[in-house]
Design a protein around this motif. Structure first.
Motif, PDB file in Angstrom:
ATOM      1  N   TYR A   1       0.828  -1.201   0.000  1.00 43.46           N
ATOM      2  CA  TYR A   1       0.000   0.000   0.000  1.00 43.46           C
ATOM      3  C   TYR A   1       0.864   1.254   0.000  1.00 43.46           C
ATOM      4  CZ  TYR A   1       1.029   0.000   5.028  1.00 43.46           C
ATOM      5  OH  TYR A   1       1.678  -0.020   6.232  1.00 43.46           O
ATOM      6  N   VAL A   2       0.293   2.327  -0.533  1.00 45.59           N
ATOM      7  CA  VAL A   2       0.868   3.671  -0.406  1.00 45.59           C
ATOM      8  C   VAL A   2      -0.226   4.540   0.182  1.00 45.59           C
ATOM      9  CG1 VAL A   2       1.725   5.699  -1.626  1.00 45.59           C
ATOM     10  CG2 VAL A   2       2.518   3.411  -2.280  1.00 45.59           C
ATOM     11  N   ASP A   3       0.030   5.111   1.348  1.00 43.13           N
ATOM     12  CA  ASP A   3      -0.957   5.899   2.078  1.00 43.13           C
ATOM     13  C   ASP A   3      -0.423   7.330   2.187  1.00 43.13           C
ATOM     14  OD1 ASP A   3      -2.964   6.814   3.711  1.00 43.13           O
ATOM     15  OD2 ASP A   3      -2.739   5.262   5.247  1.00 43.13           O
TER      16      ASP A   3
ATOM     17  N   ASN B   1       3.336  -4.991   3.103  1.00 42.46           N
ATOM     18  CA  ASN B   1       4.339  -3.938   3.173  1.00 42.46           C
ATOM     19  C   ASN B   1       3.705  -2.643   2.686  1.00 42.46           C
ATOM     20  OD1 ASN B   1       6.520  -5.610   4.028  1.00 42.46           O
ATOM     21  ND2 ASN B   1       6.687  -6.388   1.933  1.00 42.46           N
ATOM     22  N   GLY B   2       4.305  -1.527   3.058  1.00 41.63           N
ATOM     23  CA  GLY B   2       3.720  -0.278   2.605  1.00 41.63           C
ATOM     24  C   GLY B   2       4.522   0.937   2.992  1.00 41.63           C
ATOM     25  N   LEU B   3       4.088   2.066   2.452  1.00 43.34           N
ATOM     26  CA  LEU B   3       4.732   3.349   2.698  1.00 43.34           C
ATOM     27  C   LEU B   3       3.668   4.376   3.040  1.00 43.34           C
ATOM     28  CD1 LEU B   3       7.263   5.274   2.457  1.00 43.34           C
ATOM     29  CD2 LEU B   3       6.535   5.649   0.081  1.00 43.34           C
ATOM     30  N   VAL B   4       3.865   5.067   4.162  1.00 50.27           N
ATOM     31  CA  VAL B   4       3.041   6.222   4.504  1.00 50.27           C
ATOM     32  C   VAL B   4       3.857   7.474   4.196  1.00 50.27           C
ATOM     33  CG1 VAL B   4       1.947   7.533   6.373  1.00 50.27           C
ATOM     34  CG2 VAL B   4       1.675   5.041   6.269  1.00 50.27           C
ATOM     35  N   VAL B   5       3.236   8.429   3.496  1.00 47.28           N
ATOM     36  CA  VAL B   5       3.874   9.700   3.178  1.00 47.28           C
ATOM     37  C   VAL B   5       3.112  10.797   3.914  1.00 47.28           C
ATOM     38  CG1 VAL B   5       4.595  11.278   1.361  1.00 47.28           C
ATOM     39  CG2 VAL B   5       4.455   8.816   0.884  1.00 47.28           C
TER      40      VAL B   5
ATOM     41  N   SER C   1       7.175   1.591   6.294  1.00 44.42           N
ATOM     42  CA  SER C   1       8.113   2.635   5.885  1.00 44.42           C
ATOM     43  C   SER C   1       7.409   3.990   5.954  1.00 44.42           C
ATOM     44  CB  SER C   1       8.604   2.383   4.460  1.00 44.42           C
ATOM     45  OG  SER C   1       9.284   1.153   4.374  1.00 44.42           O
ATOM     46  N   PHE C   2       8.192   5.037   6.160  1.00 45.14           N
ATOM     47  CA  PHE C   2       7.619   6.385   6.288  1.00 45.14           C
ATOM     48  C   PHE C   2       8.493   7.380   5.553  1.00 45.14           C
ATOM     49  CE2 PHE C   2       7.449  10.485   8.596  1.00 45.14           C
ATOM     50  CZ  PHE C   2       6.116  10.803   8.356  1.00 45.14           C
ATOM     51  N   ALA C   3       7.854   8.283   4.804  1.00 47.34           N
ATOM     52  CA  ALA C   3       8.563   9.369   4.135  1.00 47.34           C
ATOM     53  C   ALA C   3       8.017  10.685   4.658  1.00 47.34           C
ATOM     54  CB  ALA C   3       8.375   9.283   2.623  1.00 47.34           C
ATOM     55  N   ASN C   4       8.901  11.473   5.242  1.00 49.46           N
ATOM     56  CA  ASN C   4       8.513  12.759   5.824  1.00 49.46           C
ATOM     57  C   ASN C   4       8.627  13.834   4.742  1.00 49.46           C
ATOM     58  OD1 ASN C   4       8.063  14.982   7.397  1.00 49.46           O
ATOM     59  ND2 ASN C   4       9.866  14.746   8.691  1.00 49.46           N
ATOM     60  N   ALA C   5       7.491  14.268   4.221  1.00 52.09           N
ATOM     61  CA  ALA C   5       7.541  15.216   3.098  1.00 52.09           C
ATOM     62  C   ALA C   5       6.216  15.933   2.917  1.00 52.09           C
ATOM     63  CB  ALA C   5       7.887  14.478   1.809  1.00 52.09           C
ATOM     64  N   PHE C   6       6.307  17.147   2.352  1.00 49.50           N
ATOM     65  CA  PHE C   6       5.144  17.858   1.837  1.00 49.50           C
ATOM     66  C   PHE C   6       5.021  17.488   0.357  1.00 49.50           C
ATOM     67  CE2 PHE C   6       6.193  20.592   5.437  1.00 49.50           C
ATOM     68  CZ  PHE C   6       4.942  20.877   5.962  1.00 49.50           C
TER      69      PHE C   6
ATOM     70  N   LYS D   1      10.084   6.330  -5.836  1.00 46.27           N
ATOM     71  CA  LYS D   1      11.315   5.768  -6.391  1.00 46.27           C
ATOM     72  C   LYS D   1      12.405   5.696  -5.326  1.00 46.27           C
ATOM     73  CE  LYS D   1      10.414   7.294 -11.129  1.00 46.27           C
ATOM     74  NZ  LYS D   1      10.061   5.957 -11.609  1.00 46.27           N
ATOM     75  N   GLU D   2      12.510   6.725  -4.487  1.00 45.63           N
ATOM     76  CA  GLU D   2      13.508   6.732  -3.416  1.00 45.63           C
ATOM     77  C   GLU D   2      13.282   5.601  -2.423  1.00 45.63           C
ATOM     78  OE1 GLU D   2      13.099  10.584  -1.692  1.00 45.63           O
ATOM     79  OE2 GLU D   2      13.896  11.633  -3.464  1.00 45.63           O
ATOM     80  N   ASN D   3      12.043   5.177  -2.288  1.00 46.73           N
ATOM     81  CA  ASN D   3      11.691   4.144  -1.313  1.00 46.73           C
ATOM     82  C   ASN D   3      11.458   2.776  -1.953  1.00 46.73           C
ATOM     83  OD1 ASN D   3      11.168   5.359   1.618  1.00 46.73           O
ATOM     84  ND2 ASN D   3      10.634   6.906   0.090  1.00 46.73           N
TER      85      ASN D   3
END
Length: 200
Positions: free
Chosen positions: A23-25, A48-52, A65-70, A86-88
């Motif tokens: 997932y991408v949240d 597996n997944g990424l929260v932005v 996984s977590f990406a801290n971004a606006f 792509k970075e993740n």
């Protein structure tokens, strides 16, 4: 189960209880994960997944996984969603995409698609109920870019108090889409109708 408006239950129904996935949240950080997370149920199941998000303190207890971004168009200290994915090392096919970032939803979706990513199921925020300037255009832009890329809207104006039996309960705030390459449209519509008929 945990989502504000049954998004996780809906995705689970459409994907038929899929036990593994990704997932991408986007905009997925929340103070109380048990009362607002669209992705926690899948994380607990083993996906597996990424929260932005731009609020890491609201990710306490999460294991994904977590990406801290606006998120934005890449200007004014914002980052394009596609670059973050792509970075993740996010897989090109995402099982569930959730976007809820109050105004940058289209930019996030546009970057997702232009960067070569696709999804099976998505719930995309537009906050039509707010009647803020631009919300009608936002909703139309989201629909147009997804329709042009082969996606199908299966729930128009999901409500903020939606349940599987009443997907339009509350105020209209999201549209929900499937990719017919991976999700059977007729089967999905049949499931939606069956839940509605259970009310009668």
């Amino acid at each position: 189960m945990y989502s504000q408006a049954s998004q996780d239950d809906f995705v689970d129904m459409v994907l038929e209880g899929q036990t593994k996935g990704y997932y991408v949240d986007v905009g997925g950080a929340c103070d109380d994960h048990t009362q607002g997370s669209n992705s926690l149920m899948f994380e607990q199941r083993g996906w597996n997944g990424l929260v932005v998000d731009n609020e890491p303190h609201r990710m306490v207890g999460r294991k994904c996984s977590f990406a801290n971004a606006f998120i934005g168009d890449g200007s004014n200290n914002t980052k394009k969603l596609g670059d973050i994915l792509k970075e993740n090392n996010v897989p090109e096919l995402v099982d569930y995409l959730s976007i809820d970032i109050e105004g940058q939803d289209f930019n996030a979706l546009k970057s997702f698609i232009e960067s070569g990513y696709s999804f099976k199921v998505a719930t995309i925020d537009h906050n039509l109920y707010s009647r803020n300037p631009g919300v009608d255009q936002l909703k139309a832009d989201i629909f147009n870019i997804l329709a042009a890329n082969g996606y199908v809207r299966v729930v128009d104006n999901a409500g903020d108090k939606a349940t599987l039996k009443n997907l339009h309960a509350g105020c209209a705030f999201e549209d929900w889409y499937i990719n017919p390459k991976y999700v059977n449209y007729q089967k999905t519509i049949s499931k939606i109708r069956s839940n509605k008929e259970a009310l009668v």
